[in-house]
Design an enzyme around this catalytic site. Structure first.
Site, PDB file in Angstrom:
ATOM      1  N   PRO A   1       0.813  -1.218   0.000  1.00  0.00           N
ATOM      2  CA  PRO A   1       0.000   0.000   0.000  1.00  0.00           C
ATOM      3  C   PRO A   1       0.850   1.273   0.000  1.00  0.00           C
ATOM      4  CG  PRO A   1      -0.144  -1.141   2.118  1.00  0.00           C
ATOM      5  CD  PRO A   1       0.637  -2.022   1.215  1.00  0.00           C
TER       6      PRO A   1
ATOM      7  N   GLU B   1       3.018  -7.144   8.309  1.00  0.00           N
ATOM      8  CA  GLU B   1       3.280  -5.695   8.339  1.00  0.00           C
ATOM      9  C   GLU B   1       4.144  -5.245   7.159  1.00  0.00           C
ATOM     10  OE1 GLU B   1       1.889  -3.456  10.544  1.00  0.00           O
ATOM     11  OE2 GLU B   1       0.730  -5.282  10.875  1.00  0.00           O
TER      12      GLU B   1
ATOM     13  N   ARG C   1      -3.153  -7.833 -20.901  1.00  0.00           N
ATOM     14  CA  ARG C   1      -4.092  -7.560 -21.998  1.00  0.00           C
ATOM     15  C   ARG C   1      -3.584  -6.497 -22.952  1.00  0.00           C
ATOM     16  NH1 ARG C   1      -7.299  -3.506 -21.356  1.00  0.00           N
ATOM     17  NH2 ARG C   1      -9.170  -4.350 -22.333  1.00  0.00           N
TER      18      ARG C   1
ATOM     19  N   ASP D   1      -9.531   1.300 -25.216  1.00  0.00           N
ATOM     20  CA  ASP D   1      -9.901   1.187 -23.803  1.00  0.00           C
ATOM     21  C   ASP D   1     -10.175   2.526 -23.162  1.00  0.00           C
ATOM     22  OD1 ASP D   1      -9.514  -1.482 -23.590  1.00  0.00           O
ATOM     23  OD2 ASP D   1      -7.506  -1.362 -22.738  1.00  0.00           O
TER      24      ASP D   1
HETATM   25  N1  ADE Z   1      -0.871  -4.967  -0.124  1.00  0.00           N
HETATM   26  C1  ADE Z   1      -1.735  -4.560   0.828  1.00  0.00           C
HETATM   27  N2  ADE Z   1      -2.487  -3.543   0.410  1.00  0.00           N
HETATM   28  C2  ADE Z   1      -2.078  -3.265  -0.866  1.00  0.00           C
HETATM   29  C3  ADE Z   1      -2.458  -2.308  -1.838  1.00  0.00           C
HETATM   30  N3  ADE Z   1      -3.406  -1.409  -1.588  1.00  0.00           N
HETATM   31  N4  ADE Z   1      -1.835  -2.322  -3.024  1.00  0.00           N
HETATM   32  C4  ADE Z   1      -0.851  -3.224  -3.264  1.00  0.00           C
HETATM   33  N5  ADE Z   1      -0.448  -4.148  -2.396  1.00  0.00           N
HETATM   34  C5  ADE Z   1      -1.052  -4.181  -1.195  1.00  0.00           C
END
Ligand code: ADE
Length: 251
Positions: free
Chosen positions: A88, A115, A153, A168
């Site tokens: 994330p 984590e 793709r 697209d």
């Molecule tokens: N792992 C946990 N959350 C994630 C996200 N939002 N994007 C990519 N990998 C992740």
């Protein structure tokens, strides 16, 4: 193209690789795909892949040794491979990132869990870090599938008809126009007549206007960044005149 995915849950990718376009891409040789179990590189009877964080605190951290060994093994097979950590904290993935990745031959995806990964693995082995959005998943596996699906793709030959990804949504900064198929009338609603006319130029004009309307209504933020073509400006001016008439008639 070669995708390797390093994960502690390789089984999650069984369905991904065995359906639809991904499956066809593998069968036709456009894509080589492997999900590698990081646990296979862990030592000891229990093949542990996580450990407590130094300094204390909640959660676990992916141990460096098995992950580094898994990445090295993947790199031995694909030495030119770009290693991407799904997390994330990464740069936000979008269509232009997908287009950039489609030009690589080998990509190794590292799916973080818990984590996250030990920072030394991040520093020594990771070339890039991608996120699929500002929310936290339980691991990078679903995110890696999203990225792989969007990238494969775009590889020539994978969709069969190369035009189908050229038009697209997002590929030219607008959402794609509305689509209709048979029957001509469904629940009292008719297909726009122009689409039945066989007049290709009018159909193209209708599609341009449909793409503009949809983008304006659904994703106005995309309009802000756009340099409009002459044709698009004319369409917008037509709406402007129409709106002015509407307002005029009501005042
Ligand atoms: N792992 C946990 N959350 C994630 C996200 N939002 N994007 C990519 N990998 C992740």
């Amino acid at each position: 193209m070669n995708f390797s995915v390093l994960t502690i849950f390789p089984g999650m990718f069984d369905d991904f690789a065995s359906h639809g376009i991904i499956r066809r891409a593998i069968e036709s040789g456009c894509l080589r795909f492997g999900a590698v179990d990081i646990r296979d590189f862990a030592e000891g009877r229990h093949r542990v892949t996580d450990d407590r964080p130094y300094g204390g605190g909640s959660g676990m951290v992916m141990k460096p040794e098995p992950l580094a060994a898994a990445i090295k093994a993947a790199k031995d097979i694909n030495p030119e491979g770009k290693t991407i950590l799904m997390s994330p904290q990464g740069r936000r993935f979008d269509q232009s990132e997908a287009q950039a990745l489609a030009s690589f031959r080998d990509i190794v995806f590292v799916c973080g869990r818990y984590e996250g990964v030990d920072e030394r693995v991040y520093e020594n082995y990771i070339d890039d870090e991608l996120s699929i959005g500002d929310y936290v998943l339980t691991g990078g596996e679903l995110a890696a599938m999203v990225v792989m699906d969007a990238v494969i793709r775009l590889v020539p030959g994978v969709l069969g008809n190369e035009n189908s990804s050229a038009s697209d949504s997002f590929s030219d900064g607008l959402l794609e126009h509305a689509h209709y198929t048979r029957p001509d009338v469904f629940e009292g609603k008719s297909v726009p007549e122009v689409l039945l006319s066989g007049h290709h130029e009018n159909i193209e004009d209708w599609r341009t206007e449909s793409a503009l309307i949809r983008t304006f209504l659904k994703r106005p933020d995309l309009m802000l960044e756009r340099h409009f073509s002459e044709q698009e400006k004319q369409i917008l001016q037509k709406w402007q005149r129409y709106l002015e008439t509407l307002i005029g008639d009501n005042s």
